[in-house]
Design an enzyme around this catalytic site. Sequence first.
Site, PDB file in Angstrom:
ATOM      1  N   GLY A  46       0.837  -1.195   0.000  1.00  0.00           N
ATOM      2  CA  GLY A  46       0.000   0.000   0.000  1.00  0.00           C
ATOM      3  C   GLY A  46       0.870   1.242   0.000  1.00  0.00           C
ATOM      4  O   GLY A  46       2.058   1.168   0.324  1.00  0.00           O
ATOM      5  N   GLN A  51       3.045   9.869   1.859  1.00  0.00           N
ATOM      6  CA  GLN A  51       4.395   9.277   1.921  1.00  0.00           C
ATOM      7  C   GLN A  51       5.321   9.781   0.812  1.00  0.00           C
ATOM      8  O   GLN A  51       6.533   9.671   0.924  1.00  0.00           O
ATOM      9  CB  GLN A  51       4.299   7.746   1.861  1.00  0.00           C
ATOM     10  CG  GLN A  51       3.645   7.147   3.101  1.00  0.00           C
ATOM     11  CD  GLN A  51       3.483   5.661   2.965  1.00  0.00           C
ATOM     12  OE1 GLN A  51       2.535   5.184   2.349  1.00  0.00           O
ATOM     13  NE2 GLN A  51       4.419   4.898   3.516  1.00  0.00           N
ATOM     14  N   CYS A  92       5.957  -0.524   7.524  1.00  0.00           N
ATOM     15  CA  CYS A  92       5.630   0.687   6.770  1.00  0.00           C
ATOM     16  C   CYS A  92       6.846   1.100   5.953  1.00  0.00           C
ATOM     17  O   CYS A  92       7.969   1.095   6.453  1.00  0.00           O
ATOM     18  CB  CYS A  92       5.244   1.811   7.734  1.00  0.00           C
ATOM     19  SG  CYS A  92       4.800   3.347   6.909  1.00  0.00           S
ATOM     20  N   LEU A  93       6.597   1.466   4.696  1.00  0.00           N
ATOM     21  CA  LEU A  93       7.699   1.914   3.839  1.00  0.00           C
ATOM     22  C   LEU A  93       8.345   3.184   4.389  1.00  0.00           C
ATOM     23  O   LEU A  93       9.500   3.469   4.055  1.00  0.00           O
ATOM     24  CB  LEU A  93       7.182   2.162   2.419  1.00  0.00           C
ATOM     25  CG  LEU A  93       6.680   0.905   1.678  1.00  0.00           C
ATOM     26  CD1 LEU A  93       6.005   1.305   0.367  1.00  0.00           C
ATOM     27  CD2 LEU A  93       7.830  -0.076   1.419  1.00  0.00           C
ATOM     28  N   HIS A 134      -4.361   1.589   7.884  1.00  0.00           N
ATOM     29  CA  HIS A 134      -2.965   2.070   7.929  1.00  0.00           C
ATOM     30  C   HIS A 134      -2.772   3.240   6.960  1.00  0.00           C
ATOM     31  O   HIS A 134      -2.148   4.253   7.311  1.00  0.00           O
ATOM     32  CB  HIS A 134      -2.051   0.886   7.585  1.00  0.00           C
ATOM     33  CG  HIS A 134      -0.593   1.186   7.459  1.00  0.00           C
ATOM     34  ND1 HIS A 134       0.359   0.649   8.306  1.00  0.00           N
ATOM     35  CD2 HIS A 134       0.104   1.949   6.560  1.00  0.00           C
ATOM     36  CE1 HIS A 134       1.562   1.098   7.946  1.00  0.00           C
ATOM     37  NE2 HIS A 134       1.448   1.871   6.878  1.00  0.00           N
ATOM     38  N   GLU A 135      -3.339   3.108   5.758  1.00  0.00           N
ATOM     39  CA  GLU A 135      -3.174   4.166   4.737  1.00  0.00           C
ATOM     40  C   GLU A 135      -3.996   5.410   5.091  1.00  0.00           C
ATOM     41  O   GLU A 135      -3.530   6.538   4.885  1.00  0.00           O
ATOM     42  CB  GLU A 135      -3.564   3.656   3.344  1.00  0.00           C
ATOM     43  CG  GLU A 135      -2.830   2.415   2.837  1.00  0.00           C
ATOM     44  CD  GLU A 135      -1.328   2.462   2.964  1.00  0.00           C
ATOM     45  OE1 GLU A 135      -0.764   3.559   3.101  1.00  0.00           O
ATOM     46  OE2 GLU A 135      -0.706   1.389   2.954  1.00  0.00           O
ATOM     47  N   HIS A 138      -2.128   7.484   7.430  1.00  0.00           N
ATOM     48  CA  HIS A 138      -1.126   8.344   6.764  1.00  0.00           C
ATOM     49  C   HIS A 138      -1.759   9.659   6.301  1.00  0.00           C
ATOM     50  O   HIS A 138      -1.168  10.725   6.468  1.00  0.00           O
ATOM     51  CB  HIS A 138      -0.523   7.641   5.549  1.00  0.00           C
ATOM     52  CG  HIS A 138       0.592   6.693   5.847  1.00  0.00           C
ATOM     53  ND1 HIS A 138       1.750   7.058   6.493  1.00  0.00           N
ATOM     54  CD2 HIS A 138       0.745   5.376   5.548  1.00  0.00           C
ATOM     55  CE1 HIS A 138       2.566   6.006   6.593  1.00  0.00           C
ATOM     56  NE2 HIS A 138       1.972   4.970   6.020  1.00  0.00           N
TER      57      HIS A 138
HETATM   58  O1  GNR Z   1       4.079  -2.689   2.577  1.00  0.00           O
HETATM   59  C1  GNR Z   1       3.424  -2.551   3.621  1.00  0.00           C
HETATM   60  N1  GNR Z   1       3.148  -3.631   4.381  1.00  0.00           N
HETATM   61  C2  GNR Z   1       2.270  -3.608   5.466  1.00  0.00           C
HETATM   62  C3  GNR Z   1       2.273  -4.689   6.331  1.00  0.00           C
HETATM   63  C4  GNR Z   1       1.402  -4.734   7.402  1.00  0.00           C
HETATM   64  C5  GNR Z   1       0.528  -3.694   7.604  1.00  0.00           C
HETATM   65  C6  GNR Z   1       0.522  -2.601   6.767  1.00  0.00           C
HETATM   66  C7  GNR Z   1       1.381  -2.563   5.698  1.00  0.00           C
HETATM   67  S1  GNR Z   1       1.349  -1.190   4.623  1.00  0.00           S
HETATM   68  C8  GNR Z   1       2.996  -1.209   4.036  1.00  0.00           C
HETATM   69  C9  GNR Z   1       3.205  -0.156   2.975  1.00  0.00           C
HETATM   70  C10 GNR Z   1       3.035   1.209   3.596  1.00  0.00           C
HETATM   71  O2  GNR Z   1       3.837   1.721   4.321  1.00  0.00           O
HETATM   72  N2  GNR Z   1       1.902   1.821   3.367  1.00  0.00           N
HETATM   73  O3  GNR Z   1       1.667   3.003   3.943  1.00  0.00           O
HETATM   74 NI    NI Z   2       2.799   3.013   5.787  1.00  0.00          NI
END
Ligand code: GNR
Ligand code: NI
Length: 165
Positions: A46, A51, A92-93, A134-135, A138
Amino acid sequence: MAILDILEFPDPLLRTVAKPVQSVDEKIQQLIDDMLETMYAAQGIGLAATQINVHRQVIVIDLSDDKQSPLVLINPSFRVLDDEAFDYQEGCLSVPGFFEEVSRPAHIEVKALGRDGEPFELIPDGLLAVCIQHEIDHLNGKLFVDHLSALKRDRIKQKIKKDRR
Ligand code: GNR
Ligand code: NI
């Protein structure tokens, strides 16, 4: 298309609250294409526009193995459907290399616009429900580390700062 740089914690730009998209035009579709290319290149599931330092309410997700099933959410909102929680080891990236368990509502109803600007609804569960929340975090300037104790969050911050030296 273009691969864009991803902001990393504790960059204060990640705290910016995204504004709604006013019209889903070619510029937004170009942004979506760049976000998908960036997400695939970084091997994420995601990516939120926040980001890549674009503060508009745009999210891309692809949970598929073959990376051929992008899900686009513009101006997303959600409501919690029941009080069941789901725990998942999140990464998270923008917090590379760290994985910690976060507890979130298991069942939600999501409303958003798609890449074509058409509204749709979806009732995800499991990893998709985790990823959408999660997104959306952000877009609100929140990170998964904000769901951890201050102690754990500060440890992650110190490790990242140390590794960058
Ligand atoms: O790549 C991602 N893996 C992930 C694993 C568990 C819960 C959420 C994520 S999202 C993340 C990519 C990211 O940072 N999206 O904002
Ligand atoms: Ni993230």
